[in-house]
Design an enzyme around this catalytic site. Structure first.
Site, PDB file in Angstrom:
ATOM      1  N   VAL A 168       1.207   5.127   1.871  1.00  0.00           N
ATOM      2  CA  VAL A 168       0.885   5.871   3.094  1.00  0.00           C
ATOM      3  C   VAL A 168       0.895   7.366   2.789  1.00  0.00           C
ATOM      4  O   VAL A 168       1.858   7.883   2.208  1.00  0.00           O
ATOM      5  CB  VAL A 168       1.884   5.548   4.222  1.00  0.00           C
ATOM      6  N   ASP A 214       7.781  -8.911  10.851  1.00  0.00           N
ATOM      7  CA  ASP A 214       8.467  -8.073   9.866  1.00  0.00           C
ATOM      8  C   ASP A 214       9.209  -6.931  10.561  1.00  0.00           C
ATOM      9  O   ASP A 214       9.090  -5.768  10.192  1.00  0.00           O
ATOM     10  CB  ASP A 214       7.460  -7.513   8.857  1.00  0.00           C
ATOM     11  N   GLY A 232       0.799  -1.212   0.000  1.00  0.00           N
ATOM     12  CA  GLY A 232       0.000   0.000   0.000  1.00  0.00           C
ATOM     13  C   GLY A 232       0.835   1.266   0.000  1.00  0.00           C
ATOM     14  O   GLY A 232       2.066   1.228   0.028  1.00  0.00           O
TER      15      GLY A 232
END
Length: 449
Positions: free
Chosen positions: A147, A259, A145
Site C-alpha cells: 500500500v 479477516d 500487496g
C-alpha cells in the site's frame, strides 16, 4: 391485343380529381407510398442507434443504475487483457472513446470514465501519484500487496494498494474487494475510490486514513502511557462494530469480512475506526445460513467452527471482533509466544482471569485512568458473548453495538429483584459470570471445559 388496346384509353382518361389523367394519379399514389415506407425505415434505424448510444453512455458514465458488479469486473479484466495484447484493438478502443465522448455531452457528469463504483485510473496516473511507487511512500505491506500513499492530480490524498500477482491472487482479490465494498459508503468502512486494471496490474485506490492502524497503537512503542485511553478504546470498538453491523445487516447480499483484526482497523486523527482490507471477504446471499470455503484468515482470530469445518457466516466475524475487543482491553496480542505458557493464548488466559474473578487485572497497564467497574464489566461481558463456542448463541453485530453503547445492564440488586420473573437464558448465564448473585453457580465451572 384487343384487351391491351382497350386499357390504354382507360389510363389516359381524365378523372374528376383536378382533371388529372388516371395514370398520373397512380404514379402520385405510388410515390407517396414509397416515401412513407422510406420515412418509416429511417425512423426505426434512428431509434435503434439512439438506444445503443444511450446504453454506451450508461456504461461509460454510470448515471446511477449500476450493473451486476461481478460480471462487469470480468468484462473489464477481459477487455484490459485483449487491448494490451492487440495494438489494433487499442486504436479501435481509442476511436470508440472519442466517438462516445461526443455523445456524452448530454451526460450529466462529464467526469473521467467510471463504471458505477469508482474511477478507472490509468497506470501512469497512479505512478505519478505515488512517485513511481517509491519506497518512501510505502505505508503498509502484507501477503497480498503493498500500500502506497499517493497524491492525485487534483491534490486529493489516497492509498494505492498494488496487488501482488501471485498465482492469480491479485485478480481474485481485485474482484472480491470491488464486489464487496465498491458500492458501499459508511463512515466506519474505508471507501473504495477507484481501481486500475492494465495488463497483469491490479490496483485498488482507497480513501486515505491518516492515523495508522490499531495494531500499531496497541502493540507499537507508544511510551509508558498509551494515548489510547479507555474511552478512546471503547469508541474504536463501537465504530468497528457499527461498520461490521452494516456489512452483516445493512447489505444484500451481506458481506462477511473474514479477516477482522487490529491491523485492518484504520484510525483517523479523531480516533474514528474504519474497517479495511476486504480481500478475503465473502458474499452471503439471502436464504443462505453459511458458505463453505477454504479456511483463511489470521491465526488467533479465526473462529473454532470455521477453522474445523470451513463453514463461514457472520458469526465468524463476531468471534474475531471478540478477540479484537480483548486486545483493546488488555493490550495483548491474540497469540504471544514471548509470554509464559499459561498466558500465550489470549482467549484461554482471558477466560481464566474472569473465572477467577480477576477481571480488573486484565486491563492494559498502559491505560493511565482506569474505567469504572460498570464500564469494564460491560466490555468483559461482550467479549464472553462474542467468543461463545456455540456460534448460534453469539449476538449479532447490531446487538453488540447496543451492548457497548447502552448503560442499562442489571447489577446485583437488579438481578435479585428480577430473579423470580426471568426464565434463564444464555444472556443471563453470561451476566451471572460478571454480576454473580448468591444463587449463581461457580463462574464458568463447566462451560469452558
Amino acid at each position: 391485343m384487343a384487351t391491351s388496346g382497350a386499357s390504354l384509353p382507360l389510363l389516359t382518361n381524365r378523372t374528376s380529381i383536378a382533371g388529372l389523367k388516371f395514370y398520373v394519379l397512380v404514379i402520385i399514389f405510388l410515390a407517396i407510398a414509397v416515401s412513407i415506407l422510406l420515412i418509416t425505415v429511417l425512423c426505426i434505424r434512428r431509434n435503434r442507434s439512439s438506444k445503443k448510444s444511450q446504453m454506451q453512455v450508461k456504461v461509460k458514465h454510470s448515471s446511477g443504475t449500476i450493473p451486476l458488479v461481478s460480471k462487469e469486473i470480468v468484462e473489464v479484466i477481459k477487455i484490459g487483457n485483449v487491448i494490451d495484447d492487440d495494438p489494433k484493438m487499442q486504436k479501435q478502443v481509442e476511436c470508440e472513446i472519442e466517438e462516445s465522448s461526443s455523445v456524452s455531452v448530454e451526460s450529466p457528469s462529464p467526469s473521467p470514465e467510471n463504471i458505477g463504483w469508482g474511477r478507472w485510473y490509468t497506470l501512469k496516473e497512479l505512478e505519478n501519484a505515488t512517485g513511481r511507487f517509491s519506497d518512501g511512500n510505502v505505508i503498509g505491506e502484507g501477503g497480498y500487496g503493498i500500500v502506497y500513499r499517493g497524491i492525485l492530480q487534483d491534490g486529493s490524498v489516497v492509498a494505492v494498494k498494488n496487488l501482488l500477482n501471485n498465482k492469480g491472487q491479485a485478480e481474485k482479490e481485485f474482484k472480491v474487494e470491488v464486489e464487496a465494498i465498491g458500492k458501499v459508503r459508511h463512515k466506519n468502512l474505508v471507501g473504495l475510490v477507484g481501481y486500475c486494471a492494465e495488463g497483469a496490474q491490479r490496483m485498488l485506490v482507497y480513501e486515505y486514513v491518516d492515523n495508522g492502524n490499531l495494531e500499531q497503537w496497541l502493540h507499537g512503542d507508544v511510551g509508558p502511557i498509551s494515548p489510547l485511553t479507555w474511552d478512546i478504546r471503547m469508541k474504536i470498538a463501537v465504530g468497528t462494530a457499527k461498520g461490521l453491523a452494516y456489512l452483516h445487516e445493512g447489505l444484500e447480499p451481506k458481506v462477511v469480512h473474514r479477516d477482522v483484526k487490529s491491523s485492518n482497523i484504520l484510525l483517523d486523527k479523531k480516533w474514528n475506526a474504519r474497517v479495511s482490507d476486504f480481500g478475503l471477504a465473502k458474499l452471503l446471499g439471502s436464504g443462505k445460513s453459511y458458505v463453505t470455503t477454504r479456511v483463511m484468515g489470521t491465526f488467533g482470530y479465526v473462529s473454532p467452527e470455521y477453522a474445523s469445518t470451513g463453514m463461514l457466516n457472520e458469526s465468524s466475524d463476531v468471534y474475531s471482533f471478540g478477540i479484537l475487543l480483548m486486545e483493546l482491553i488488555t493490550g495483548r496480542s491474540p497469540i504471544d509466544y514471548s509470554r509464559p505458557p499459561a498466558e500465550m493464548n489470549l482467549v484461554d488466559w482471558f477466560k481464566g482471569m474472569v473465572a477467577s474473578r480477576r477481571g480488573d487485572e486484565l486491563l492494559d497497564p498502559l491505560i493511565e485512568i482506569q474505567p469504572s467497574p460498570r464500564s469494564l464489566k460491560r466490555a468483559l461481558l461482550v467479549c464472553l458473548r462474542c467468543i461463545d463456542l456455540d456460534a448460534n448463541k453469539r449476538p449479532k453485530m447490531g446487538q453488540i453495538v447496543h451492548m457497548l453503547e447502552a448503560d442499562d445492564f442489571p447489577f446485583r440488586s437488579d438481578l435479585r429483584t428480577r430473579e423470580k420473573d426471568y426464565v434463564p437464558s444464555q444472556a443471563d448465564e453470561s451476566k451471572k459470570v460478571l454480576y454473580p448473585t448468591r444463587h449463581a453457580e461457580p463462574v464458568y465451572k463447566a462451560s469452558w471445559r
